[in-house]
Motif scaffolding. Sequence first.
Motif, PDB file in Angstrom:
ATOM      1  N   LEU A   1     -13.709 -33.865-122.062  1.00  0.00           N
ATOM      2  CA  LEU A   1     -14.639 -33.202-121.977  1.00  0.00           C
ATOM      3  C   LEU A   1     -15.378 -33.930-121.551  1.00  0.00           C
ATOM      4  O   LEU A   1     -17.106 -33.401-121.985  1.00  0.00           O
ATOM      5  CB  LEU A   1     -14.653 -32.612-123.465  1.00  0.00           C
ATOM      6  CG  LEU A   1     -13.669 -31.806-124.269  1.00  0.00           C
ATOM      7  CD1 LEU A   1     -14.069 -31.184-125.428  1.00  0.00           C
ATOM      8  CD2 LEU A   1     -13.543 -30.370-123.137  1.00  0.00           C
ATOM      9  N   GLY A   2     -15.889 -35.035-121.108  1.00  0.00           N
ATOM     10  CA  GLY A   2     -16.335 -35.629-120.579  1.00  0.00           C
ATOM     11  C   GLY A   2     -16.860 -37.020-121.557  1.00  0.00           C
ATOM     12  O   GLY A   2     -15.968 -37.388-122.405  1.00  0.00           O
ATOM     13  N   GLN A   3     -18.253 -37.340-121.755  1.00  0.00           N
ATOM     14  CA  GLN A   3     -18.552 -38.770-122.245  1.00  0.00           C
ATOM     15  C   GLN A   3     -17.527 -39.079-123.640  1.00  0.00           C
ATOM     16  O   GLN A   3     -16.898 -40.289-124.022  1.00  0.00           O
ATOM     17  CB  GLN A   3     -19.687 -38.853-122.357  1.00  0.00           C
ATOM     18  CG  GLN A   3     -20.228 -40.020-122.677  1.00  0.00           C
ATOM     19  CD  GLN A   3     -21.735 -40.589-122.140  1.00  0.00           C
ATOM     20  OE1 GLN A   3     -22.201 -41.103-121.449  1.00  0.00           O
ATOM     21  NE2 GLN A   3     -22.393 -40.507-123.601  1.00  0.00           N
ATOM     22  N   LYS A   4     -17.562 -38.197-124.616  1.00  0.00           N
ATOM     23  CA  LYS A   4     -17.456 -37.754-126.116  1.00  0.00           C
ATOM     24  C   LYS A   4     -15.939 -37.739-125.761  1.00  0.00           C
ATOM     25  O   LYS A   4     -15.374 -38.312-126.535  1.00  0.00           O
ATOM     26  CB  LYS A   4     -17.461 -36.423-126.594  1.00  0.00           C
ATOM     27  CG  LYS A   4     -16.971 -35.132-126.018  1.00  0.00           C
ATOM     28  CD  LYS A   4     -17.798 -34.018-126.703  1.00  0.00           C
ATOM     29  CE  LYS A   4     -17.745 -32.897-125.863  1.00  0.00           C
ATOM     30  NZ  LYS A   4     -18.303 -31.639-126.388  1.00  0.00           N
TER      31      LYS A   4
ATOM     32  N   LYS B   1     -13.750 -44.819-116.775  1.00  0.00           N
ATOM     33  CA  LYS B   1     -14.459 -45.178-117.228  1.00  0.00           C
ATOM     34  C   LYS B   1     -12.452 -46.126-117.255  1.00  0.00           C
ATOM     35  O   LYS B   1     -12.160 -46.524-118.474  1.00  0.00           O
ATOM     36  CB  LYS B   1     -15.314 -46.089-117.220  1.00  0.00           C
ATOM     37  CG  LYS B   1     -15.428 -47.271-118.245  1.00  0.00           C
ATOM     38  CD  LYS B   1     -16.849 -47.894-119.136  1.00  0.00           C
ATOM     39  CE  LYS B   1     -17.102 -49.630-118.578  1.00  0.00           C
ATOM     40  NZ  LYS B   1     -18.465 -49.570-119.565  1.00  0.00           N
ATOM     41  N   GLN B   2     -12.698 -47.545-116.584  1.00  0.00           N
ATOM     42  CA  GLN B   2     -11.499 -48.709-116.406  1.00  0.00           C
ATOM     43  C   GLN B   2     -11.349 -49.385-116.423  1.00  0.00           C
ATOM     44  O   GLN B   2     -12.082 -50.144-114.779  1.00  0.00           O
ATOM     45  CB  GLN B   2     -10.101 -47.492-115.362  1.00  0.00           C
ATOM     46  CG  GLN B   2      -9.097 -48.365-115.636  1.00  0.00           C
ATOM     47  CD  GLN B   2      -7.971 -47.638-114.663  1.00  0.00           C
ATOM     48  OE1 GLN B   2      -8.066 -46.602-114.540  1.00  0.00           O
ATOM     49  NE2 GLN B   2      -7.112 -48.531-113.545  1.00  0.00           N
ATOM     50  N   GLY B   3     -11.334 -50.342-117.582  1.00  0.00           N
ATOM     51  CA  GLY B   3     -12.331 -51.244-117.585  1.00  0.00           C
ATOM     52  C   GLY B   3     -13.519 -51.260-117.550  1.00  0.00           C
ATOM     53  O   GLY B   3     -14.582 -50.913-117.528  1.00  0.00           O
ATOM     54  N   LYS B   4     -13.891 -51.969-116.310  1.00  0.00           N
ATOM     55  CA  LYS B   4     -15.470 -51.961-116.145  1.00  0.00           C
ATOM     56  C   LYS B   4     -16.117 -51.398-114.666  1.00  0.00           C
ATOM     57  O   LYS B   4     -16.932 -50.780-114.634  1.00  0.00           O
ATOM     58  CB  LYS B   4     -16.604 -53.991-114.819  1.00  0.00           C
ATOM     59  CG  LYS B   4     -16.320 -54.119-116.790  1.00  0.00           C
ATOM     60  CD  LYS B   4     -16.814 -56.093-115.893  1.00  0.00           C
ATOM     61  CE  LYS B   4     -16.517 -56.702-117.533  1.00  0.00           C
ATOM     62  NZ  LYS B   4     -17.443 -57.983-117.531  1.00  0.00           N
TER      63      LYS B   4
END
Length: 826
Positions: free
Chosen positions: A309-312, A320-323
């Motif tokens: 669902l996105g950021q949440k 995001k995978q690591g940095k």
Amino acid sequence: MATHRSVGEAGAAPAVSTPTSSTATAPGVLRLRKVAVCGAGVMGAQIAAHCVNAGVPVVLFDLPAKQGDKNGIASKAIAQLRKLNPAPLGTPDLADLITPANYEEHLGLLAGCDLVIEAIAERLDWKRDLYQKLAPAVGPHTILASNTSGLSITALSEVLPESLRHRFCGVHFFNPPRYMHLVELIPTAATEPGLLDALETFLVSRLGKGVVRAKDTPNFIGNRIGVFGILSVFAQAQKFGLPYDLVDELTGTRLGRAKSGTFRTADVVGLDTLEHVIRTMRDGLPDDPFRAHFETPPVLAALVAKGALGQKTGAGFYRKQGKAILRLDPATGEYVPADSRVDEGVAAILAERDPAARLRALRASEHPQARFVWAVLRDSFHYSAVHLAEIADTARQVDQAMAWGFGHARGPFEIWQAAGWRDVAGWVAEDIAAGQALSSAPLPAWVTAGPVWEASGVQTAEGSWNPRAERFEPRSALPVYRRQVAAPRLVGEPDSLHAKVVFENPAVKCWTLPEPHPQDVLLLSFNTKMHTIGPDVLHGVMQAVDLAEASYAALVIGQLEDPFSAGADLKAMLPVFAAGGPAALEPVERQMQEVSLRLRYARVPVVAALAGMALGGGCELAVHCAARVAHFETYIGLVEAGIGLVPGAGGLTYCARRAAELRADAAPDAPLLACLKRYALAVASAQVSRSAPDAQHIGYLLPSDTVVMNRYELLYVAVRQAHAMAESGWHAPLPRPFPVAGRDGIATLKAQLLNMKVGGYISDYDFQVAEQVAHVLCGGDVDPGSLVDEAWIMHLERRAFLSLLAQPKTQERITGLLKTGKPVRN
């Protein structure tokens, strides 16, 4: 006139301007002094948070918890407000102004609330059920409003008794409520006009919002135009084969929109929320000529189905995978590196400053990236024009909704008009005829004939185009808008400021507001980029103070646009440093200190009007003024330690003196170091306030300083406060010596700083800089309790500033900051 409440240094509500409005609903004046929010979910809790930011107490309702404290759901939501980032609260302790409640036990509290905002899930049946519970409990003059993002306000009102329907409307906040300027106000046919005026006044002045009145159509204005724009981006990105990260680059700041672009923004909002709003359009607009594109895009549906669902949830269009940030490849369903790049030629077109040349080049280009951007803009022009009469009274409301609710620098009609109304109308019509648009619906007749065509746009000196009334309509005449000095104007609208310029040069402008504003208050604004402070600005400040003392009753220092000041102009000082080393900058350093003292001891009151950043030298100028009026979103701090320096324009002098003043007002046995410590840590860590109330907690704003919620009321309030200070017999403080903590204080602060270094919180060089901060704040190597004057502390400031400036690591930090805009840690 406004009334004000003071903000205490520990937990009081911010001083805010409080509007009063009359309404036929009740005799006399309607004052919205207490709010109930029904629904403690994300939106409800954050609406409650923003109300208490403005000093308005809130009762937050939700269902009774099944176990334990029946207020558990609301209490948990309030606790969560203290932890969220970005922070919905100006300071965490403002949460204490929110009272948790539940529908089973506390409906009686509604009678004491002037406004009840329903903010539960977007289900028509659930909302109606709740209204049947609320209706018998609300007071006889209470306003009831729904925060729905797109459901019919009229349909919601049908379950209300006749006695309440005229007090019901929609009030749609955008997420997050603290930071998003837009609130849509949606009446039904029964809503009382005077009540709407009172509510708009409250929203604008007390909560600081930009209000757009929308018609009761699905998704109103902002989401109607904005979500169509997202659907257009989906369709055109697929047509031209562009990946999501490239689309976000093209639809972000290059297009004058939010930096996050389209798909990153969708991830932040929540893909389930986006899907719901799309569904609302599809179900509620069966006759829309663009309806073929109102289906949820398959890629969005697939993401929602699997819980991405996105950021949440940690994944959506991006993950995001690591940095590293990865973007979704819709063809494979896998996440791949987000490394797409905008074509140099297309980037050059988007950087073109002439709107007409930019759109002409986009339309003429054969590059798919340029064709994509033109198609997205064309779709927004087309859809906005076709539906203007249906969703809004005027074109102004559409442009304001997109600017305030979606972060667009300009709304669709503004872009169209700026690029040449007639040319763009012709291009759009050609694309419709060629079958390249998303609908074959023709442009409305008013676009290509009549007053709009003759005026070459929808915004004119007479007002904004109303297609139903077939006339240009002026802005709202509500008294609250008279408080807005230099509120932004749309393309085609005339300047409303009518300022009288007293003198102006490349560095500063001195001016006055026209009548009926006080004519005895001089204003000073900076003309430099980011309103940075260099020798010419310092000279201008001195000149303004001299002029104010000679011919005016007061002086206000403030800017028409943010920020107040990003601090000293380091770039301008580099050539001086390169030619003569640190010693060459001592005259500039001394000049900055002299300006600070000139402000403090001026014979007329000097008021700083703060908004946005007030950093470094900007903070130092502000703290030496007689008073400050700050917008709630003011981020103020002495940040020099971040570049390996100490504040050198009187900032540490202010902190040392202020700590002594606090000690004098404290209990007889209170140690001076206890009052000094918060300043030492704030300066050593380059702390910047998270809001104006937070700046009061730190001590850069005083408890007596006024906080306003609406940015555009800032100069209005500051000018009147300066005028009132002069009228009330204000006089400058007398220079007096004050005690300092001396060598014992230095030793204590160094011990605490050493613990921070050992714990890894600061670097070795941070520790060296912080040692200098402690040395200056404590008055140097003197006995504890020694009396010193401002000249003594300023001498220590200059010596520490210049000695640090000679250090290679400080020079490395300054060079790095100027090159990258980011602090260097060394």
